[in-house]
Design an enzyme around this catalytic site. Sequence first.
Site, PDB file in Angstrom:
ATOM      1  N   SER A 184      42.671  47.167  42.711  1.00 16.00           N
ATOM      2  CA  SER A 184      42.538  46.939  44.157  1.00 16.00           C
ATOM      3  C   SER A 184      43.706  47.551  44.921  1.00 16.00           C
ATOM      4  O   SER A 184      44.775  47.801  44.370  1.00 16.00           O
ATOM      5  CB  SER A 184      42.491  45.437  44.450  1.00 16.00           C
TER       6      SER A 184
HETATM    7  N1  SAH Z   1      42.005  41.968  39.782  1.00 15.36           N
HETATM    8  C1  SAH Z   1      41.732  43.348  39.434  1.00 15.36           C
HETATM    9  C2  SAH Z   1      40.596  43.911  40.277  1.00 15.36           C
HETATM   10  C3  SAH Z   1      39.605  44.626  39.414  1.00 15.36           C
HETATM   11  S1  SAH Z   1      38.073  45.060  40.121  1.00 15.36           S
HETATM   12  C4  SAH Z   1      42.975  44.197  39.468  1.00 15.36           C
HETATM   13  O1  SAH Z   1      44.037  43.700  39.862  1.00 15.36           O
HETATM   14  O2  SAH Z   1      42.937  45.358  39.073  1.00 15.36           O
HETATM   15  C5  SAH Z   1      37.046  43.670  39.652  1.00 15.36           C
HETATM   16  C6  SAH Z   1      36.869  43.395  38.186  1.00 15.36           C
HETATM   17  O3  SAH Z   1      35.960  42.284  38.096  1.00 15.36           O
HETATM   18  C7  SAH Z   1      36.241  44.514  37.363  1.00 15.36           C
HETATM   19  O4  SAH Z   1      37.077  44.798  36.268  1.00 15.36           O
HETATM   20  C8  SAH Z   1      34.902  43.939  36.907  1.00 15.36           C
HETATM   21  O5  SAH Z   1      34.509  44.358  35.608  1.00 15.36           O
HETATM   22  C9  SAH Z   1      35.193  42.448  36.928  1.00 15.36           C
HETATM   23  N2  SAH Z   1      34.021  41.559  37.036  1.00 15.36           N
HETATM   24  C10 SAH Z   1      32.880  41.728  37.757  1.00 15.36           C
HETATM   25  N3  SAH Z   1      32.044  40.685  37.591  1.00 15.36           N
HETATM   26  C11 SAH Z   1      32.664  39.817  36.740  1.00 15.36           C
HETATM   27  C12 SAH Z   1      32.311  38.560  36.149  1.00 15.36           C
HETATM   28  N4  SAH Z   1      31.137  37.971  36.396  1.00 15.36           N
HETATM   29  N5  SAH Z   1      33.200  37.974  35.323  1.00 15.36           N
HETATM   30  C13 SAH Z   1      34.387  38.554  35.034  1.00 15.36           C
HETATM   31  N6  SAH Z   1      34.782  39.743  35.546  1.00 15.36           N
HETATM   32  C14 SAH Z   1      33.940  40.379  36.387  1.00 15.36           C
END
Ligand code: SAH
Length: 217
Positions: free
Chosen positions: A67
Amino acid sequence: MRPTEDTYRHKGLRKALVEQVRSKGITDESVLDAILAVPRHFFLDSAFDNVAYEDRAFPIAEGQTISHPYTVAYQTQLLQVKPFMRVLEIGTGSAFQACVLAEMKAMVFSIERQKQLFEDNRNFPFLRNYPSLRLFFGDGFQGLPTYGPFDRVLVTAGAPNIPEKLVEQLKPGGMMVIPVNDGEAQRMMRLTKRTDGTLDEERFDTFHFVPMLEGKR
Ligand code: SAH
């Protein structure tokens, strides 16, 4: 390959990034200190070394993203994290947000649904600096019932709705910060669980997240 050196140049760029995030309206010094402390370039391939401290999202594996620093700061500020709180994060991704929470001395439980990202983080030596950070492979819609209840829940993927099980796993007085689908974008929401179990809902700005999806893969 991940970079492993945190040079003066990186530290300088990080300081400038923190000032940029501050100028966009983030005022919580504990959040800004945590962003200053976590070397964001470690979370990206070395190809991104020159741009790692720009306030942008970047691709990581499996079509997912790290993000924007501003978004991380915004969500973290809304979450009002205090030392020793139990914090459940949905969407470990690059683990940058999880480290920001751990840097604030929270006990972090972070779930990722993509096996490859989960494995990448298990082999990421920098994360051993945070013994209070625990990673799980699973579906965030289910939460982590055996580790709850939590003081805070942070969802970092765009949610189609407010997952009921995550509300259940929140302590009375606890808060959840979650971007909920609103047309093409997501509306940042903060839900505070009242002692009678009902929710106080606050609405904030709109953002763009990758989608929160059901099940593991
Ligand atoms: N907090 C992260 C943001 C990553 S983007 C950072 O600091 O980089 C969001 C992430 O959520 C992705 O890796 C995606 O695979 C994950 N995601 C989406 N749906 C999800 C779910 N139901 N359970 C766990 N992770 C999920």
